[in-house]
Every structure is written in structure tokens, then in C-alpha cells.
Design an enzyme around this catalytic site. Structure first.
Site, PDB file in Angstrom:
ATOM      1  N   SER A  45       0.873  -1.154   0.035  1.00 36.88           N
ATOM      2  CA  SER A  45      -0.123   0.093   0.059  1.00 36.88           C
ATOM      3  C   SER A  45       0.915   1.312   0.184  1.00 36.88           C
ATOM      4  CB  SER A  45      -0.947   0.005   1.139  1.00 36.88           C
ATOM      5  OG  SER A  45      -0.322  -0.253   2.425  1.00 36.88           O
ATOM      6  N   LYS A 112       4.148 -11.929   3.314  1.00 37.09           N
ATOM      7  CA  LYS A 112       2.640 -11.889   2.955  1.00 37.09           C
ATOM      8  C   LYS A 112       2.583 -12.014   1.445  1.00 37.09           C
ATOM      9  CE  LYS A 112      -0.670  -8.687   3.788  1.00 37.09           C
ATOM     10  NZ  LYS A 112      -1.348  -8.531   2.366  1.00 37.09           N
ATOM     11  N   GLU A 114      -0.867 -12.893  -1.530  1.00 34.79           N
ATOM     12  CA  GLU A 114      -2.090 -12.559  -1.811  1.00 34.79           C
ATOM     13  C   GLU A 114      -2.520 -13.693  -2.764  1.00 34.79           C
ATOM     14  OE1 GLU A 114      -2.613  -7.800  -2.377  1.00 34.79           O
ATOM     15  OE2 GLU A 114      -3.153  -8.990  -4.108  1.00 34.79           O
ATOM     16  N   GLU A 182      -9.889  -9.663   3.864  1.00 37.94           N
ATOM     17  CA  GLU A 182     -10.110  -8.003   3.590  1.00 37.94           C
ATOM     18  C   GLU A 182     -11.308  -8.018   2.904  1.00 37.94           C
ATOM     19  OE1 GLU A 182      -8.183  -4.229   1.238  1.00 37.94           O
ATOM     20  OE2 GLU A 182      -6.957  -5.732   1.342  1.00 37.94           O
TER      21      GLU A 182
END
Length: 264
Positions: A45, A112, A114, A182
Site C-alpha cells: 500500500s 505476505k 495474496e 479483506e
């Protein structure tokens, strides 16, 4: 000794909520450590909130390693999770090379990634076999938001809820030791959290996950567009340290997230 995976697993077992915020530099990270935030997520982000890109895809491993190292210097006692950026784990070979850099140069405690399809499961297994701690990320996956059809609650369309249930169990079986969910419906998030042995951290998923994470710039109200699932914890506080402490207290007490911060 700082926060460890054992600490986080114990919190899940005891029902004590886990606190997490994104961090990109030593100064903010140091304040978060002072506020007793458990986990710092060095998120890709940063491409949007720090670098000003429209999405996260331009972020490189170089970027992540640089910011992760800064966070590690500022908050050595927090559990530090570092995002593997877009296309840095498309193959097992790529993933191992990327994780090596993020851990050696960035001093990550955990990486991490996705997704929960077969290729991501292969990567999780390979990293886990090399004793690299992995956090999976399901639901709204920002690196593939265009394919998802934009920023939306995932789990409402035909087949999505069952796929998320299956993927959550699959990433755990593959070796993931934490999961971020999320923007999925709160009931589905509660169901997945109860079904898994690993800590589950939610963002925009309601209060039933084992912990919460927010983009720190959202949590102090300086992002240009604050998402519905966030809250400005700096409002009414005298300092950033007080804001981060207020976030921690709100998560642990159950005051955050409220009904307005999730979708059914």
C-alpha cells in the site's frame, strides 16, 4: 523479547484481539511500538499512500526491502510482516528469491502474499519448507483488484463464499501461519476465523476475526479517501502516539470495528 508467532497464537487461543497497523518508516514504527501494537505490516500500500501511485502494482521488491529495513530499525520488538509485491512470487523460484531479500535486507519476520489458488499454494508450501513464516491474504486482493471488478465486498457473488472457505483451509494446510481477510461479509469472516487454527486478521470484515489491521494513514485521517471500514483515531488525540494507543485500545476492547465498518 518482542512479539513472536507463539505470542500471536496464544492470543488467538485466549481470545485476546491482535492489533496490527501498516508501517513504512522508522519514525511511525517506533511510535507504534511504544503504543504496544503487536504487528506491523509493511504493506505494498506504500505505493499508493507514500509514492502516490493509483494502485499497488508499481511497487518493487527493492521498495519493500528498503521500507521494511527502516521499519525494523524503528520497531525491533514488533512482529513485522512484509508484503511480497505484484509478480514477485509468480513462480516458486521467484518467491524464494523475493522472500530471501525481504528477510535478509528487510529483516522481515514473515512475508505476505495474496491469493489461494494452486500456484499460490505451491509457493506457500515452498516457503514454509524453507522455514519462512507466511501470511496469506484472501478476499479483496489489491494486486488483482482490476480482475475482481474493483474495490468491493468479496464473497457475495455466486460461488465466492464457498471458494473463500476452501481457500482459507487450503492456505493453512499449505503452511500459512497467519491469514488476512479483506472486505468479506462479517458472517463469513466469523465462520472462517472459527474454522482455522491460525490467527486471522480482518480489515473491513467485522469484529469476529482474531485481530484487526488498518492502513495507518487511514487510521489517522490523512489519506485523501478514507474507506468505510476505517476510523480517524487521531481526532481528539494530542499526538500520533495517543492515536495509535487509542486504536489499540479500541480493537482490544471490541469498540472497533463497529457495525458501520463492515458489510453483511
Amino acid at each position: 523479547m518482542g512479539i513472536t508467532l507463539t505470542t500471536l497464537q496464544k492470543k488467538k487461543a485466549e481470545g485476546t484481539r491482535i492489533t496490527m497497523l501498516t508501517a513504512y518508516d522508522a519514525s511511525f514504527a517506533g511510535l507504534m511500538q511504544q503504543a504496544d501494537i503487536d504487528c506491523l505490516l509493511v504493506g505494498d500500500s506504500l505505493g499508493m499512500v507514500v509514492a502516490g501511485h493509483v494502485n499497488t502494482t508499481p511497487v518493487s521488491v527493492d521498495d519493500m526491502a528498503y521500507h521494511a529495513a527502516a521499519v525494523a530499525r524503528g520497531a525491533p520488538g514488533c512482529w513485522r510482516i512484509v508484503d511480497m509485491p505484484f509478480m514477485s512470487y509468480a513462480t516458486v523460484k521467484q518467491a524464494l528469491a523475493s522472500a530471501q531479500r525481504l528477510m535478509q535486507e528487510g529483516q522481515a519476520n514473515m512475508v505476505k502474499l495474496e491469493g489461494g489458488h494452486s500456484s499460490q499454494l505451491d509457493v506457500i508450501r515452498a516457503l514454509s519448507e524453507q522455514n519462512i513464516a507466511v501470511c496469506a491474504h484472501l478476499g479483496l486482493t489489491p494486486q488483482t483488484v482490476d480482475k475482481l471488478g474493483g474495490y468491493r465486498t468479496v464473497g457475495k457473488r455466486d460461488g465466492e463464499a464457498e471458494q473463500l472457505r476452501e481457500q482459507a483451509l487450503a492456505v493453512q494446510a499449505a503452511g500459512a501461519e497467519m491469514l488476512v481477510l479483506e472486505c468479506i461479509p462479517r458472517g463469513l469472516a466469523a465462520e472462517i476465523t472459527a474454522a482455522l487454527d491460525i490467527p486471522v486478521i480482518g480489515i473491513g470484515c467485522g469484529p469476529a476475526t482474531d485481530g484487526q489491521v488498518l492502513v495507518s494513514y487511514d487510521a489517522i485521517g490523512i489519506s485523501p479517501h478514507i474507506p468505510y471500514f476505517s476510523h480517524n483515531f487521531l481526532e481528539g488525540q494530542a499526538s500520533l502516539l495517543d492515536a495509535f494507543a487509542a486504536y489499540r485500545e479500541a480493537v482490544i476492547s471490541g469498540a472497533f470495528p463497529g457495525d458501520e465498518h463492515a458489510r453483511d
